[in-house]
Motif scaffolding. Structure first.
Motif, PDB file in Angstrom:
ATOM      1  N   SER A   1      50.486  36.655 -18.289  1.00  0.00           N
ATOM      2  CA  SER A   1      51.056  35.734 -17.311  1.00  0.00           C
ATOM      3  C   SER A   1      52.136  36.386 -16.448  1.00  0.00           C
ATOM      4  O   SER A   1      52.432  35.906 -15.356  1.00  0.00           O
ATOM      5  CB  SER A   1      51.647  34.506 -18.017  1.00  0.00           C
ATOM      6  OG  SER A   1      52.631  34.891 -18.955  1.00  0.00           O
TER       7      SER A   1
ATOM      8  N   THR B   1      40.982  30.736 -20.031  1.00  0.00           N
ATOM      9  CA  THR B   1      42.365  31.014 -19.641  1.00  0.00           C
ATOM     10  C   THR B   1      42.713  32.489 -19.740  1.00  0.00           C
ATOM     11  O   THR B   1      43.818  32.884 -19.374  1.00  0.00           O
ATOM     12  CB  THR B   1      43.347  30.203 -20.506  1.00  0.00           C
ATOM     13  OG1 THR B   1      43.201  30.581 -21.887  1.00  0.00           O
ATOM     14  CG2 THR B   1      43.090  28.714 -20.366  1.00  0.00           C
ATOM     15  N   LYS B   2      41.779  33.315 -20.213  1.00  0.00           N
ATOM     16  CA  LYS B   2      42.024  34.751 -20.335  1.00  0.00           C
ATOM     17  C   LYS B   2      41.422  35.545 -19.180  1.00  0.00           C
ATOM     18  O   LYS B   2      41.375  36.773 -19.211  1.00  0.00           O
ATOM     19  CB  LYS B   2      41.470  35.269 -21.662  1.00  0.00           C
ATOM     20  CG  LYS B   2      42.104  34.616 -22.889  1.00  0.00           C
ATOM     21  CD  LYS B   2      43.603  34.790 -22.918  1.00  0.00           C
ATOM     22  CE  LYS B   2      44.225  34.143 -24.156  1.00  0.00           C
ATOM     23  NZ  LYS B   2      45.714  34.232 -24.128  1.00  0.00           N
TER      24      LYS B   2
ATOM     25  N   TRP C   1      41.832  36.551 -15.294  1.00  0.00           N
ATOM     26  CA  TRP C   1      42.960  36.601 -14.381  1.00  0.00           C
ATOM     27  C   TRP C   1      42.523  36.951 -12.964  1.00  0.00           C
ATOM     28  O   TRP C   1      41.511  37.627 -12.733  1.00  0.00           O
ATOM     29  CB  TRP C   1      43.991  37.624 -14.867  1.00  0.00           C
ATOM     30  CG  TRP C   1      44.457  37.371 -16.262  1.00  0.00           C
ATOM     31  CD1 TRP C   1      43.992  37.940 -17.409  1.00  0.00           C
ATOM     32  CD2 TRP C   1      45.458  36.444 -16.689  1.00  0.00           C
ATOM     33  NE1 TRP C   1      44.654  37.449 -18.502  1.00  0.00           N
ATOM     34  CE2 TRP C   1      45.564  36.533 -18.098  1.00  0.00           C
ATOM     35  CE3 TRP C   1      46.298  35.563 -16.003  1.00  0.00           C
ATOM     36  CZ2 TRP C   1      46.462  35.762 -18.827  1.00  0.00           C
ATOM     37  CZ3 TRP C   1      47.193  34.801 -16.735  1.00  0.00           C
ATOM     38  CH2 TRP C   1      47.270  34.910 -18.131  1.00  0.00           C
TER      39      TRP C   1
ATOM     40  N   THR D   1      38.376  38.466 -11.137  1.00  0.00           N
ATOM     41  CA  THR D   1      37.663  37.242 -11.487  1.00  0.00           C
ATOM     42  C   THR D   1      36.349  37.182 -10.714  1.00  0.00           C
ATOM     43  O   THR D   1      36.336  37.373  -9.496  1.00  0.00           O
ATOM     44  CB  THR D   1      38.513  36.003 -11.150  1.00  0.00           C
ATOM     45  OG1 THR D   1      39.726  36.032 -11.911  1.00  0.00           O
ATOM     46  CG2 THR D   1      37.764  34.710 -11.452  1.00  0.00           C
TER      47      THR D   1
ATOM     48  N   GLY E   1      48.881  30.136 -11.045  1.00  0.00           N
ATOM     49  CA  GLY E   1      47.735  29.677 -11.810  1.00  0.00           C
ATOM     50  C   GLY E   1      46.557  29.172 -11.011  1.00  0.00           C
ATOM     51  O   GLY E   1      45.706  28.474 -11.542  1.00  0.00           O
TER      52      GLY E   1
ATOM     53  N   ASP F   1      43.990  30.774 -10.034  1.00  0.00           N
ATOM     54  CA  ASP F   1      42.773  31.328 -10.620  1.00  0.00           C
ATOM     55  C   ASP F   1      42.422  30.612 -11.929  1.00  0.00           C
ATOM     56  O   ASP F   1      41.261  30.241 -12.166  1.00  0.00           O
ATOM     57  CB  ASP F   1      42.920  32.831 -10.849  1.00  0.00           C
ATOM     58  CG  ASP F   1      44.227  33.200 -11.534  1.00  0.00           C
ATOM     59  OD1 ASP F   1      45.112  32.333 -11.656  1.00  0.00           O
ATOM     60  OD2 ASP F   1      44.379  34.356 -11.950  1.00  0.00           O
ATOM     61  N   THR F   2      43.423  30.386 -12.764  1.00  0.00           N
ATOM     62  CA  THR F   2      43.199  29.676 -14.025  1.00  0.00           C
ATOM     63  C   THR F   2      42.692  28.262 -13.771  1.00  0.00           C
ATOM     64  O   THR F   2      41.803  27.767 -14.474  1.00  0.00           O
ATOM     65  CB  THR F   2      44.503  29.612 -14.842  1.00  0.00           C
ATOM     66  OG1 THR F   2      44.929  30.944 -15.143  1.00  0.00           O
ATOM     67  CG2 THR F   2      44.300  28.851 -16.143  1.00  0.00           C
ATOM     68  N   GLU F   3      43.224  27.610 -12.739  1.00  0.00           N
ATOM     69  CA  GLU F   3      42.836  26.229 -12.459  1.00  0.00           C
ATOM     70  C   GLU F   3      41.365  26.125 -12.088  1.00  0.00           C
ATOM     71  O   GLU F   3      40.641  25.276 -12.629  1.00  0.00           O
ATOM     72  CB  GLU F   3      43.702  25.665 -11.331  1.00  0.00           C
ATOM     73  CG  GLU F   3      43.615  24.157 -11.155  1.00  0.00           C
ATOM     74  CD  GLU F   3      42.374  23.701 -10.403  1.00  0.00           C
ATOM     75  OE1 GLU F   3      41.863  22.598 -10.718  1.00  0.00           O
ATOM     76  OE2 GLU F   3      41.898  24.444  -9.515  1.00  0.00           O
TER      77      GLU F   3
ATOM     78  N   SER G   1      39.151  27.013 -15.138  1.00  0.00           N
ATOM     79  CA  SER G   1      39.191  25.937 -16.127  1.00  0.00           C
ATOM     80  C   SER G   1      38.392  24.728 -15.661  1.00  0.00           C
ATOM     81  O   SER G   1      37.729  24.060 -16.465  1.00  0.00           O
ATOM     82  CB  SER G   1      40.643  25.522 -16.404  1.00  0.00           C
ATOM     83  OG  SER G   1      41.375  26.583 -16.973  1.00  0.00           O
TER      84      SER G   1
ATOM     85  N   THR H   1      32.257  31.423 -19.890  1.00  0.00           N
ATOM     86  CA  THR H   1      33.007  32.571 -19.382  1.00  0.00           C
ATOM     87  C   THR H   1      32.801  33.790 -20.271  1.00  0.00           C
ATOM     88  O   THR H   1      32.690  33.680 -21.490  1.00  0.00           O
ATOM     89  CB  THR H   1      34.502  32.237 -19.296  1.00  0.00           C
ATOM     90  OG1 THR H   1      34.944  31.682 -20.548  1.00  0.00           O
ATOM     91  CG2 THR H   1      34.766  31.209 -18.207  1.00  0.00           C
TER      92      THR H   1
ATOM     93  N   LEU I   1      48.156  22.492 -13.851  1.00  0.00           N
ATOM     94  CA  LEU I   1      46.974  22.969 -14.566  1.00  0.00           C
ATOM     95  C   LEU I   1      46.621  22.078 -15.745  1.00  0.00           C
ATOM     96  O   LEU I   1      45.435  21.854 -16.031  1.00  0.00           O
ATOM     97  CB  LEU I   1      47.213  24.393 -15.070  1.00  0.00           C
ATOM     98  CG  LEU I   1      47.563  25.461 -14.029  1.00  0.00           C
ATOM     99  CD1 LEU I   1      47.745  26.805 -14.703  1.00  0.00           C
ATOM    100  CD2 LEU I   1      46.513  25.544 -12.956  1.00  0.00           C
TER     101      LEU I   1
END
Length: 324
Positions: free
Chosen positions: A144, A160-161, A163, A167, A195, A197-199, A202, A211, A247
């Motif tokens: 993070s 969530t892993k 990044w 991606t 976040g 990318d995480t959003e 997810s 994933t 998120l």
């Protein structure tokens, strides 16, 4: 014309003065045939020579340059997605250096794992000055903080892993409606929610998209010397906290709120504020670092709740608004 296999997408805000040329040089060195990929590069309201640099490389790379004047990385990437044609969309940053086999490894991995829709490659640190002997490197969350993902094994992974700088998403899963939330992601100056990318990953995961980690697909992410300080990392924690309610709104504590923030969050914030105040005058240590980091994280988290997860209005309040 047949669509390319891969679209590499990135945006740059005043990148000419930093690492953009090195990033483009690494793309020029890819061992993947030019006719099988494209680059969508977005000049995001730069005031330096970013446009000139992108135009220079567009003459020798399969690159389309887009100008997006509204500040904000997420909006810039969405502008690129509107014209991306590749079966695989590769999201990256303007401060990476890609391994020569980066794109070929992505193509092989995606072909070998057709049941997976989102992929994440390895992200290794490219230190401006390696902080030799600094114990802080053993204290901080490298993912993070610096978007480092150095797991050496390939296989299914938690969404969530994956990044931002490495991606990969199958374009068919994005369709015409799955885009980055433009209220999340880097903005010039001030506090912004991390976040983006995480959003989006997810969100796809909640729809059933699986994933996968492709450890052979490697980029090196630039880490400037100015960011390897306790002050910078702790302020980074504030941005992380600010983005969490956006998120994971379902994780915001329920119950009584004071000034828009749940009482439980105020109690936790006070706990870390006291610890940070008591430990601040003491010598550097992991305990001291984490108390201060959590203080900043909770400060960001409270601000994020107010913006992204405000208390639901009562039916009486809604009725009053309608009446007005």
């Amino acid at each position: 014309m047949t669509n390319p296999q891969i679209s590499v997408v990135f945006s740059s805000f005043n990148g000419a003065g930093r690492r953009l040329r090195q990033m483009l040089d690494s793309l020029s060195a890819q061992n993947f045939p030019f006719e099988e990929w494209e680059i969508i590069a977005v000049n995001n309201n730069s005031s330096d020579e970013t446009q000139l640099l992108l135009d220079e490389y567009a003459k020798k790379l399969p690159m389309i340059v887009v100008s997006h004047m509204r500040p904000g990385k997420s909006g810039a990437i969405n502008a690129a997605l509107a014209i991306a044609r590749g079966d695989l969309v590769v999201f990256t940053d303007d401060d990476i250096e890609a391994d020569v086999k980066w794109l070929s490894a992505i193509a092989v991995c995606a072909e070998a794992n057709p049941d997976f829709g989102v992929f994440g490659g390895r992200i290794l640190p490219n230190w401006e000055h390696y902080p030799q002997g600094d114990p802080m490197l053993n204290w901080i969350p490298m993912g993070s903080t610096f978007a480092i993902a150095d797991e050496e094994s390939s296989g299914p992974c938690d969404p969530t892993k994956i990044w931002g700088p490495n991606t990969i998403v199958r374009r068919q899963l994005l369709g015409s409606d799955v885009r980055f939330r433009e209220d999340i992601g880097p903005l010039p100056g001030g506090l912004f929610a991390m976040g983006e990318d995480t959003e989006i990953v997810s969100r796809l995961s909640r729809r059933g998209v699986k994933t996968y980690r492709c450890s052979e697909a490697i980029v090196h992410h630039w880490i400037s010397a100015s960011s390897v300080t306790e002050t910078w990392v702790q302020k980074r924690g504030e941005r992380l906290g600010y983005g969490m309610p956006a998120l994971f709104a379902e994780d915001v504590p329920k119950g009584v709120r004071i000034s828009g923030v749940p009482l439980r969050t105020w109690v936790e914030s006070a706990n870390w504020a006291v610890r940070a105040a008591l430990l601040y005058p003491l010598p550097r240590s992991k305990k001291r670092f984490w108390a201060i980091w959590k203080y900043y994280y909770m400060r960001g988290y409270r601000a994020g709740i107010r913006r992204y997860a405000p208390a639901k209005r009562s039916s009486r309040q809604l009725g009053q608004e309608v009446a007005r």
